[in-house]
Design a protein around this motif. Structure first.
Motif, short mmCIF file in Angstrom:
data_model
loop_
_atom_site.label_atom_id
_atom_site.label_comp_id
_atom_site.label_asym_id
_atom_site.label_seq_id
_atom_site.Cartn_x
_atom_site.Cartn_y
_atom_site.Cartn_z
N ARG A 113 1.25 -1.06 0.04
CA ARG A 113 0.08 -0.01 0.19
C ARG A 113 0.65 1.53 0.11
O ARG A 113 0.33 2.33 -0.85
CB ARG A 113 -0.78 0.19 0.94
N LYS A 114 2.07 1.11 1.29
CA LYS A 114 3.03 2.45 0.55
C LYS A 114 3.30 2.72 -0.61
O LYS A 114 3.55 3.87 -1.47
CB LYS A 114 3.96 2.38 1.74
N ARG A 115 3.48 1.41 -1.26
CA ARG A 115 4.29 1.38 -3.08
C ARG A 115 3.30 2.50 -3.89
O ARG A 115 3.64 3.75 -4.80
CB ARG A 115 4.94 0.37 -3.44
N LYS A 118 -2.71 7.50 -8.02
CA LYS A 118 -3.92 8.02 -7.95
C LYS A 118 -4.33 8.97 -9.18
O LYS A 118 -3.72 9.58 -9.63
CB LYS A 118 -4.29 8.91 -6.67
N LEU A 119 -5.49 9.35 -9.45
CA LEU A 119 -6.02 10.59 -10.48
C LEU A 119 -5.84 11.98 -9.94
O LEU A 119 -6.38 11.80 -8.38
CB LEU A 119 -7.44 10.00 -10.81
N THR A 120 -6.12 12.49 -10.33
CA THR A 120 -5.82 13.46 -10.34
C THR A 120 -6.66 14.21 -10.92
O THR A 120 -7.32 14.70 -12.03
CB THR A 120 -4.45 14.52 -9.95
#
Length: 61
Positions: free
Chosen positions: A14-16, A21-23
């Protein structure tokens, strides 16, 4: 064939993935029509950029 000695944990995975993500695109309001457009672009609905007419609308036949 190389095999990992230990299993990759959920936290490491999850850190990786936190940067994937979408902006949302930045939108500004067109002062001539009041519609949302992308900044620093000629608005296709009115044809204005920085208060000057750049594109003229084509007349339909």
């Amino acid at each position: 064939m190389a095999v990992p000695f230990r299993r990759t944990g959920k936290t490491a995975t999850r850190k990786r993935r936190t940067h994937q993500k979408l902006t949302a695109p930045t939108l500004v309001v067109c002062p001539n029509t009041g519609e949302f457009t992308l900044p620093h672009r000629v608005t296709p609905n009115s044809g204005y950029y920085k208060g000057q007419l750049i594109l003229e609308k084509k007349e339909s036949k």
